[in-house]
Design an enzyme around this catalytic site. Structure first.
Site, PDB file in Angstrom:
ATOM      1  N   ASN A 138       0.836  -1.203   0.000  1.00  0.00           N
ATOM      2  CA  ASN A 138       0.000   0.000   0.000  1.00  0.00           C
ATOM      3  C   ASN A 138       0.868   1.248   0.000  1.00  0.00           C
ATOM      4  OD1 ASN A 138      -2.679   1.513   0.698  1.00  0.00           O
ATOM      5  ND2 ASN A 138      -1.222   2.222   2.228  1.00  0.00           N
ATOM      6  N   GLU A 139       0.631   2.141  -0.952  1.00  0.00           N
ATOM      7  CA  GLU A 139       1.245   3.476  -0.996  1.00  0.00           C
ATOM      8  C   GLU A 139       2.736   3.452  -0.652  1.00  0.00           C
ATOM      9  OE1 GLU A 139      -1.086   6.253   1.281  1.00  0.00           O
ATOM     10  OE2 GLU A 139      -2.786   6.124  -0.110  1.00  0.00           O
ATOM     11  N   GLU A 160      -8.498   3.562  -3.700  1.00  0.00           N
ATOM     12  CA  GLU A 160      -8.817   4.540  -2.657  1.00  0.00           C
ATOM     13  C   GLU A 160      -9.274   5.817  -3.349  1.00  0.00           C
ATOM     14  OE1 GLU A 160      -6.287   5.361   0.698  1.00  0.00           O
ATOM     15  OE2 GLU A 160      -5.469   3.316   0.688  1.00  0.00           O
TER      16      GLU A 160
END
Length: 503
Positions: free
Chosen positions: A173-174, A293
């Site tokens: 994630n990110e 997201e």
């Protein structure tokens, strides 16, 4: 200047089929998303596992096809093994991402139980911050292998004989973000993601994998990050992720509602970058997009800065959404549908309490935020084939955007139901927008209903004490004229759903 708009729809001008997973959502171990959100033992409406039945009903009303879990920033420091086995033996851990304590009362198995109750699938994320390929091969063996191995037999011993068969996985994630535990350069992440993807698909070749794209379109490394990551992972992944949030911090609503145009450009740039790597690799596979997201997020920033660290499930990121937020969410949904040929998955972040369409009070009620409605309408009525919207509209200039059309719209043809649904936002804050729809290639039709979400107060919000202050009605005036065209009026600052039955 008079404002007006027209829209032509032709059944042969197709953008692409809607993958239902474009209407996905997200549950992270953050704030009250899990504890006090989907899970609250002792609540009057808690079931035998502690899941709130009232929340489940609101989730089912959205027809959510897939839910990303367990993060988010949380996953980059998470040991998934902490969330399996007897609950009384599980360890409490510090969560460095959100500076809270994670009690691990809910883990992989319990979440999969909740997914089954909510009629949804899981998009599981693996930790590529503090961990890597070894952890990833273990969790997929635990989740997806029938039996006869250490991890699959351990799952069986935990009471889950049938494997979960989770088919969609996020590779971290990110990872471009300095706030992320174990953040990496594009090369570092690309290499790790490549090797992780290989072992995961060796364990279960049927899965699909999502590589981390940029954390937002404002990252200094965008879109070079995407190009580098896909250069390393192209042969092994199926999607690249996009994340983007918007806010109205300067209280400029006209500019706020234009921000979906930035989302349009973001999507276009990522598609272009992915196609460049495909060309560079002489590849046949198109990398599709997972916008896993997206939302409005800014209302809770000040309150979040005052939260005392190391508590369990504090009220974090609890944005209270107003009418203008619902309008932008509608515009963002339209942006993704307009590229349904490549945006195949998306996750409204998040689902309950944390920047969410559903809010709860601990021990009390659950209710719909304003953004629940465009999300619900798109998910329930937006299944089928997206058609090219040929739009003419009056326009305006905003602080950061020029030539912003008052009309933002898209059309979805559901051939099985013989229906066409128009999703439309009137961005004008003071005037209604006359609209003429031409469905020339479809023959006759009738209006099933014209749903409208509108409110004279752009800042109006739903709360525990006023749960229906902002809600849609079916009093829109779309009609079929004598010449077969559809005419109607879109109220000022309104979200509209015009449902048409083909004859």
């Amino acid at each position: 200047m008079s404002i007006q708009a027209s829209m032509i729809i032709d059944k042969d001008f197709v953008i692409g089929e809607v993958d239902s997973r474009i209407y996905g959502s997200f549950i992270e171990h953050l704030g009250r998303a899990v504890y006090g959100g989907i899970y609250e033992p002792g609540h009057p409406q808690a079931d035998e596992q502690g899941f709130r039945a009232d929340v489940l009903e609101l989730v089912k009303g959205l027809d959510v096809p897939i839910v990303r879990y367990p993060g988010g920033n949380f996953v980059s420091g998470y040991n998934w093994e902490d969330g399996i086995g007897p609950i009384e033996q599980r360890k409490k851990r510090l969560d460095l991402a959100w500076r809270t304590i994670e009690p691990n009362l809910i883990g992989l198995n319990e979440f999969m139980d909740w997914c089954r109750k909510a009629n949804t699938d899981a998009m599981m994320a693996v930790n590529l911050g503090t961990r890597g390929p070894d952890e990833a091969r273990d969790i997929i063996e635990y989740a997806n292998i029938t039996g006869g191995t250490y991890w699959s037999d351990l799952r069986i011993s935990h009471g889950y004989k049938v494997p979960h068969n989770i088919k969609t996985w996020c590779l971290g994630n990110e990872m471009d973000g300095p706030w992320q535990t174990g953040s990496k350069t594009a090369v570092e992440y690309g290499r790790t993601a490549c090797e992780t993807a290989k072992v995961m698909k060796w364990v279960d070749p049927s899965i699909e994998l999502v590589a981390c794209g940029s954390s937002s379109l404002t990252m200094a490394t965008f879109p070079e990050w995407e190009a580098t990551v896909l250069d390393h992972t192209y042969d092994h992944v199926d999607y690249i992720s996009l994340h983007q949030y918007y806010g109205n911090r300067d209280k400029n609503t006209a500019n706020f509602l234009a921000q979906s145009m930035g989302m349009d450009r973001f999507i276009h740039t990522v598609i272009s970058t992915a196609d460049y790597i495909q060309a560079k690799k002489r590849g046949k596979k198109k990398i599709n997009l997972s916008f896993d997201e997206w939302n409005v997020w800014y209302h809770s920033n000040e309150a979040d800065s005052k939260i005392e660290p190391w508590s369990i499930a504090p009220p974090q990121l609890e944005d209270i959404y107003n009418h203008e937020d619902a309008l932008l969410v509608g515009c963002m949904l339209i942006s993704m549908l307009k590229r349904a040929d490549r945006v195949k998955m998306a996750c409204l972040a998040q689902l309950v309490n944390v920047i969410a369409p559903i809010m709860t009070a601990n021990g009390g009620a659950a209710w719909k935020q304003t953004i629940y409605y465009p999300y619900m309408h798109a998910s329930v009525f937006g299944r089928g084939t997206v058609l090219v919207p040929l739009i003419k509209s009056s326009k305006y200039d905003a602080k950061d955007y020029t030539d912003v059309p008052h009309l933002e719209a898209v059309a979805v043809h559901n051939e099985e139901k013989s229906e066409v649904t128009i999703f439309a936002v009137n961005r004008h804050l003071e005037e209604a927008l006359p609209l003429e729809l031409d469905l020339r290639s479809f023959g006759g039709c009738r209006v099933i209903e014209h749903i409208v979400l509108e409110n004279d107060d752009l800042k109006a919000a739903n709360t525990v004490d006023a749960q229906d202050r902002v809600k849609p009605h079916t009093g829109g005036n779309a009609t079929v004229s004598a010449n077969g065209q559809i005419q109607g009026t879109l109220g000022k600052a309104s979200w509209n759903v015009i449902r048409l039955k083909l004859l």
